[in-house]
Motif scaffolding. Structure first.
Motif, mmCIF file in Angstrom:
data_model
loop_
_atom_site.group_PDB
_atom_site.id
_atom_site.type_symbol
_atom_site.label_atom_id
_atom_site.label_comp_id
_atom_site.label_asym_id
_atom_site.label_seq_id
_atom_site.Cartn_x
_atom_site.Cartn_y
_atom_site.Cartn_z
ATOM 1 N N ASN A 35 97.395 26.788 10.115
ATOM 2 C CA ASN A 35 97.322 25.641 9.219
ATOM 3 C C ASN A 35 97.624 26.099 7.787
ATOM 4 O OD1 ASN A 35 96.876 23.023 8.381
ATOM 5 N ND2 ASN A 35 94.700 22.999 8.872
ATOM 6 N N VAL A 36 97.777 25.165 6.889
ATOM 7 C CA VAL A 36 98.077 25.481 5.490
ATOM 8 C C VAL A 36 96.918 25.034 4.609
ATOM 9 C CG1 VAL A 36 99.643 24.971 3.576
ATOM 10 C CG2 VAL A 36 100.549 25.270 5.873
ATOM 11 N N GLY A 37 96.511 25.890 3.667
ATOM 12 C CA GLY A 37 95.497 25.536 2.683
ATOM 13 C C GLY A 37 94.103 25.370 3.234
ATOM 14 N N CYS A 38 93.720 26.174 4.219
ATOM 15 C CA CYS A 38 92.387 26.065 4.818
ATOM 16 C C CYS A 38 91.295 26.409 3.811
ATOM 17 C CB CYS A 38 92.263 26.986 6.028
ATOM 18 S SG CYS A 38 93.157 26.384 7.465
ATOM 19 N N PHE A 39 90.176 25.718 3.933
ATOM 20 C CA PHE A 39 89.026 25.890 3.063
ATOM 21 C C PHE A 39 88.598 27.350 2.987
ATOM 22 C CE2 PHE A 39 84.226 25.146 2.716
ATOM 23 C CZ PHE A 39 84.248 25.118 1.335
ATOM 24 N N GLU A 40 88.583 28.038 4.121
ATOM 25 C CA GLU A 40 88.109 29.426 4.109
ATOM 26 C C GLU A 40 89.061 30.368 3.386
ATOM 27 O OE1 GLU A 40 89.205 31.708 8.223
ATOM 28 O OE2 GLU A 40 87.398 30.521 8.211
ATOM 29 N N SER A 41 90.270 29.936 3.104
ATOM 30 C CA SER A 41 91.185 30.747 2.302
ATOM 31 C C SER A 41 90.720 30.805 0.849
ATOM 32 C CB SER A 41 92.600 30.175 2.342
ATOM 33 O OG SER A 41 93.109 30.205 3.653
ATOM 34 N N TYR A 42 89.877 29.857 0.461
ATOM 35 C CA TYR A 42 89.398 29.759 -0.914
ATOM 36 C C TYR A 42 87.942 30.171 -1.060
ATOM 37 C CZ TYR A 42 93.694 27.202 -1.338
ATOM 38 O OH TYR A 42 95.011 26.858 -1.309
ATOM 39 N N LEU A 43 87.127 29.843 -0.058
ATOM 40 C CA LEU A 43 85.698 30.139 -0.150
ATOM 41 C C LEU A 43 85.195 30.651 1.190
ATOM 42 C CD1 LEU A 43 83.090 30.178 -1.745
ATOM 43 C CD2 LEU A 43 82.736 27.784 -1.127
ATOM 44 N N SER A 44 85.112 31.951 1.293
ATOM 45 C CA SER A 44 84.574 32.625 2.472
ATOM 46 C C SER A 44 84.324 34.070 2.080
ATOM 47 C CB SER A 44 85.569 32.572 3.640
ATOM 48 O OG SER A 44 86.724 33.338 3.329
ATOM 49 N N ILE A 45 83.623 34.783 2.912
ATOM 50 C CA ILE A 45 83.377 36.184 2.629
ATOM 51 C C ILE A 45 84.698 36.959 2.640
ATOM 52 C CG2 ILE A 45 82.875 36.979 4.973
ATOM 53 C CD1 ILE A 45 80.845 37.926 1.863
ATOM 54 N N ASP A 46 85.642 36.549 3.493
ATOM 55 C CA ASP A 46 86.951 37.225 3.528
ATOM 56 C C ASP A 46 87.745 36.963 2.254
ATOM 57 O OD1 ASP A 46 86.512 38.375 6.018
ATOM 58 O OD2 ASP A 46 87.345 36.655 7.091
ATOM 59 N N SER A 47 87.718 35.722 1.777
ATOM 60 C CA SER A 47 88.395 35.395 0.521
ATOM 61 C C SER A 47 87.788 36.186 -0.625
ATOM 62 C CB SER A 47 88.268 33.886 0.252
ATOM 63 O OG SER A 47 88.582 33.576 -1.074
ATOM 64 N N ALA A 48 86.465 36.259 -0.651
ATOM 65 C CA ALA A 48 85.774 37.019 -1.696
ATOM 66 C C ALA A 48 86.125 38.501 -1.609
ATOM 67 C CB ALA A 48 84.266 36.814 -1.571
ATOM 68 N N ARG A 49 86.175 39.037 -0.384
ATOM 69 C CA ARG A 49 86.505 40.453 -0.195
ATOM 70 C C ARG A 49 87.922 40.749 -0.709
ATOM 71 N NH1 ARG A 49 85.251 40.792 4.703
ATOM 72 N NH2 ARG A 49 83.191 41.660 4.377
ATOM 73 N N GLU A 50 88.868 39.889 -0.366
ATOM 74 C CA GLU A 50 90.244 40.079 -0.850
ATOM 75 C C GLU A 50 90.276 40.108 -2.373
ATOM 76 O OE1 GLU A 50 93.093 37.309 0.716
ATOM 77 O OE2 GLU A 50 92.391 37.632 2.777
ATOM 78 N N HIS A 51 89.546 39.186 -3.002
ATOM 79 C CA HIS A 51 89.518 39.127 -4.463
ATOM 80 C C HIS A 51 88.902 40.391 -5.057
ATOM 81 C CE1 HIS A 51 88.989 37.883 -8.561
ATOM 82 N NE2 HIS A 51 87.706 38.203 -8.442
ATOM 83 N N VAL A 52 87.779 40.818 -4.513
ATOM 84 C CA VAL A 52 87.069 41.976 -5.047
ATOM 85 C C VAL A 52 87.885 43.254 -4.874
ATOM 86 C CG1 VAL A 52 85.061 43.463 -4.625
ATOM 87 C CG2 VAL A 52 84.766 41.011 -4.905
ATOM 88 N N VAL A 53 88.510 43.423 -3.729
ATOM 89 C CA VAL A 53 89.328 44.623 -3.507
ATOM 90 C C VAL A 53 90.508 44.628 -4.472
ATOM 91 C CG1 VAL A 53 90.852 45.766 -1.851
ATOM 92 C CG2 VAL A 53 88.597 45.000 -1.121
#
Length: 173
Positions: A35-53
Protein backbone atom coordinates in the motif's frame (compact mmCIF):
# COMPACT_ATOMS: atom_id res chain seq x y z
CA UNK A 1 -7.24 -4.00 18.86
CA UNK A 2 -10.93 -3.41 18.34
CA UNK A 3 -13.48 -4.06 21.04
CA UNK A 4 -16.99 -4.18 19.61
CA UNK A 5 -19.91 -4.52 22.02
CA UNK A 6 -17.52 -5.50 24.82
CA UNK A 7 -15.78 -8.23 22.84
CA UNK A 8 -12.49 -8.37 21.01
CA UNK A 9 -13.24 -8.29 17.29
CA UNK A 10 -10.69 -10.37 15.40
CA UNK A 11 -12.05 -10.20 11.86
CA UNK A 12 -12.07 -12.99 9.27
CA UNK A 13 -8.28 -13.53 9.28
CA UNK A 14 -7.50 -12.25 12.79
CA UNK A 15 -6.15 -8.90 11.58
CA UNK A 16 -8.95 -6.56 12.66
CA UNK A 17 -7.61 -3.41 14.27
CA UNK A 18 -4.39 -3.38 12.24
CA UNK A 19 -4.51 0.38 11.78
CA UNK A 20 -0.82 0.53 10.86
CA UNK A 21 -1.75 -0.20 7.27
CA UNK A 22 -4.45 2.45 7.05
CA UNK A 23 -3.37 4.78 4.24
CA UNK A 24 -3.00 8.30 5.65
CA UNK A 25 -1.06 9.83 2.75
CA UNK A 26 -2.04 8.99 -0.84
CA UNK A 27 1.28 10.49 -2.00
CA UNK A 28 3.36 8.70 0.64
CA UNK A 29 6.01 6.08 0.28
CA UNK A 30 5.26 2.49 -0.63
CA UNK A 31 4.88 0.32 2.48
CA UNK A 32 6.12 -3.26 2.88
CA UNK A 33 2.46 -4.35 2.54
CA UNK A 34 2.32 -2.85 -0.97
CA UNK A 35 0.00 0.00 0.00
CA UNK A 36 1.04 3.66 -0.21
CA UNK A 37 1.31 6.08 2.72
CA UNK A 38 0.56 3.61 5.53
CA UNK A 39 0.16 5.03 9.03
CA UNK A 40 2.99 2.89 10.39
CA UNK A 41 5.39 4.49 7.90
CA UNK A 42 4.97 7.68 9.94
CA UNK A 43 4.32 6.51 13.50
CA UNK A 44 5.69 3.17 14.64
CA UNK A 45 8.73 1.85 16.42
CA UNK A 46 10.22 1.00 12.99
CA UNK A 47 9.64 4.53 11.71
CA UNK A 48 11.21 5.92 14.87
CA UNK A 49 14.17 3.53 14.55
CA UNK A 50 14.80 4.60 10.94
CA UNK A 51 14.75 8.25 12.01
CA UNK A 52 17.06 7.73 14.99
CA UNK A 53 19.60 5.68 13.03
CA UNK A 54 19.64 8.25 10.22
CA UNK A 55 19.79 11.24 12.58
CA UNK A 56 21.92 10.11 15.50
CA UNK A 57 23.29 6.70 14.54
CA UNK A 58 21.87 5.44 17.83
CA UNK A 59 20.37 2.04 18.56
CA UNK A 60 18.29 2.82 21.68
CA UNK A 61 15.32 4.31 19.89
CA UNK A 62 13.35 5.61 22.86
CA UNK A 63 16.24 7.26 24.67
CA UNK A 64 17.61 8.76 21.46
CA UNK A 65 14.23 10.21 20.43
CA UNK A 66 13.71 11.69 23.88
CA UNK A 67 17.19 13.19 23.82
CA UNK A 68 16.78 14.60 20.31
CA UNK A 69 13.42 16.14 21.24
CA UNK A 70 14.92 17.69 24.37
CA UNK A 71 17.73 19.15 22.23
CA UNK A 72 15.06 20.56 19.89
CA UNK A 73 16.64 18.75 16.94
CA UNK A 74 14.90 20.06 13.79
CA UNK A 75 14.83 16.68 12.01
CA UNK A 76 13.26 15.05 15.06
CA UNK A 77 10.76 17.88 15.39
CA UNK A 78 9.83 17.30 11.71
CA UNK A 79 9.51 13.55 12.35
CA UNK A 80 7.13 14.24 15.27
CA UNK A 81 5.12 16.74 13.17
CA UNK A 82 4.76 14.24 10.32
CA UNK A 83 3.80 11.50 12.79
CA UNK A 84 1.23 13.87 14.33
CA UNK A 85 -0.28 14.69 10.93
CA UNK A 86 -0.56 10.99 10.16
CA UNK A 87 -2.13 10.38 13.58
CA UNK A 88 -4.63 13.19 12.95
CA UNK A 89 -5.76 11.50 9.71
CA UNK A 90 -5.86 8.05 11.32
CA UNK A 91 -7.99 9.27 14.24
CA UNK A 92 -10.46 10.90 11.82
CA UNK A 93 -10.73 7.70 9.78
CA UNK A 94 -11.18 5.52 12.86
CA UNK A 95 -13.83 7.83 14.30
CA UNK A 96 -15.77 7.95 11.06
CA UNK A 97 -15.65 4.17 10.60
CA UNK A 98 -16.02 2.87 14.16
CA UNK A 99 -17.38 5.76 16.26
CA UNK A 100 -15.14 4.82 19.22
CA UNK A 101 -15.45 6.23 22.71
CA UNK A 102 -11.80 7.26 22.51
CA UNK A 103 -8.67 6.41 20.53
CA UNK A 104 -5.73 5.27 22.66
CA UNK A 105 -2.15 5.54 21.51
CA UNK A 106 0.67 3.70 23.22
CA UNK A 107 3.35 1.12 22.73
CA UNK A 108 7.13 1.18 22.71
CA UNK A 109 7.81 4.91 22.43
CA UNK A 110 8.56 6.97 25.56
CA UNK A 111 5.87 9.15 27.13
CA UNK A 112 7.51 12.44 26.07
CA UNK A 113 7.68 11.28 22.45
CA UNK A 114 4.04 10.22 22.47
CA UNK A 115 3.10 13.57 24.04
CA UNK A 116 4.97 15.42 21.27
CA UNK A 117 3.20 13.41 18.57
CA UNK A 118 -0.24 13.83 20.16
CA UNK A 119 0.41 17.58 20.47
CA UNK A 120 1.40 17.66 16.79
CA UNK A 121 -1.89 15.93 15.92
CA UNK A 122 -3.86 18.87 17.31
CA UNK A 123 -6.26 20.14 16.33
CA UNK A 124 -7.92 16.88 15.40
CA UNK A 125 -9.95 16.88 12.21
CA UNK A 126 -13.71 17.25 12.57
CA UNK A 127 -15.61 13.99 12.21
CA UNK A 128 -19.20 12.79 12.32
CA UNK A 129 -18.41 11.09 15.65
CA UNK A 130 -17.33 14.37 17.22
CA UNK A 131 -20.61 16.22 16.69
CA UNK A 132 -22.00 15.30 20.07
CA UNK A 133 -20.71 15.51 23.61
CA UNK A 134 -18.35 12.89 24.89
CA UNK A 135 -17.21 11.73 28.30
CA UNK A 136 -13.67 10.91 27.18
CA UNK A 137 -11.10 12.77 25.07
CA UNK A 138 -11.04 11.86 21.41
CA UNK A 139 -7.36 10.91 21.57
CA UNK A 140 -5.37 9.99 24.64
CA UNK A 141 -2.15 8.24 25.58
CA UNK A 142 -2.62 4.82 27.16
CA UNK A 143 -1.36 4.30 30.69
CA UNK A 144 0.27 0.87 30.26
CA UNK A 145 3.27 2.07 28.24
CA UNK A 146 5.55 -0.50 26.65
CA UNK A 147 3.77 -3.40 28.34
CA UNK A 148 0.45 -2.85 26.58
CA UNK A 149 0.84 -5.58 23.93
CA UNK A 150 2.02 -8.09 26.52
CA UNK A 151 -0.81 -7.21 28.92
CA UNK A 152 -3.37 -7.41 26.13
CA UNK A 153 -2.12 -10.82 25.02
CA UNK A 154 -2.09 -12.08 28.62
CA UNK A 155 -5.68 -10.92 29.15
CA UNK A 156 -7.14 -12.59 26.06
CA UNK A 157 -7.47 -16.13 27.48
CA UNK A 158 -8.98 -14.78 30.70
CA UNK A 159 -11.33 -12.51 28.77
CA UNK A 160 -12.40 -15.40 26.48
CA UNK A 161 -13.02 -17.73 29.41
CA UNK A 162 -14.94 -15.42 31.72
CA UNK A 163 -16.82 -13.00 29.45
CA UNK A 164 -20.33 -14.26 28.87
CA UNK A 165 -21.40 -14.80 25.30
CA UNK A 166 -24.37 -12.62 24.42
CA UNK A 167 -25.57 -15.25 21.92
CA UNK A 168 -25.41 -18.00 24.55
CA UNK A 169 -27.34 -15.87 27.03
CA UNK A 170 -30.07 -15.17 24.49
CA UNK A 171 -30.52 -18.93 23.88
CA UNK A 172 -31.49 -19.36 27.53
CA UNK A 173 -34.83 -17.64 26.92
Amino acid sequence: GLFVDGRLYKGRMGNAGEVGHLSVDPNGETCSCGNVGCFESYLSIDSAREHVVATAGAEDVGAALSSLLAQEDSATRDWALNAGRALRRAVAALENIFDPETVLIGGGLPQDVLEAVVAAAQPLLPTVADRRGRAHPRLTIGECGRDIAMLGAACLPIFERFTPSFDALMKLR
